[in-house]
Design a protein around this motif. Sequence first.
Motif: not given
Length: 120
Positions: A14-42
Amino acid sequence: QVQLVESGGGLVQPGGSLRLSCAASGSILTVYDMGWARQPPGKQRELVATITNYSKTTYADSVRGRFTISRDNVKNAVYLQMNSLKPEDTAVYYCNEELMTTDYSRIDSWGQGIEVTVSS
């Protein structure tokens, strides 16, 4: 075919930090909106933060002021800097990108999820 891969999760006190990264690959022409979601246990999946292709950001009330979303349009990547982490931030985090493929299909792509555990 498009693939999103998250990295940077793990166990933090608690009180610490993390940095999440997400990279897309494949047949991509352009990227519009990006985001993060989460699902807590239960619990259901919830939206955490979004960023448009003009870099306009939105945050859930529970993370505003502690989390920062950013993007790299060259790498088709999205990041989530998480500071002042709390036990209630414990969840599986998913990245999301709305994009257009090279065959002009507009799709909503999700990563496989990465665990973040905040505990002493």
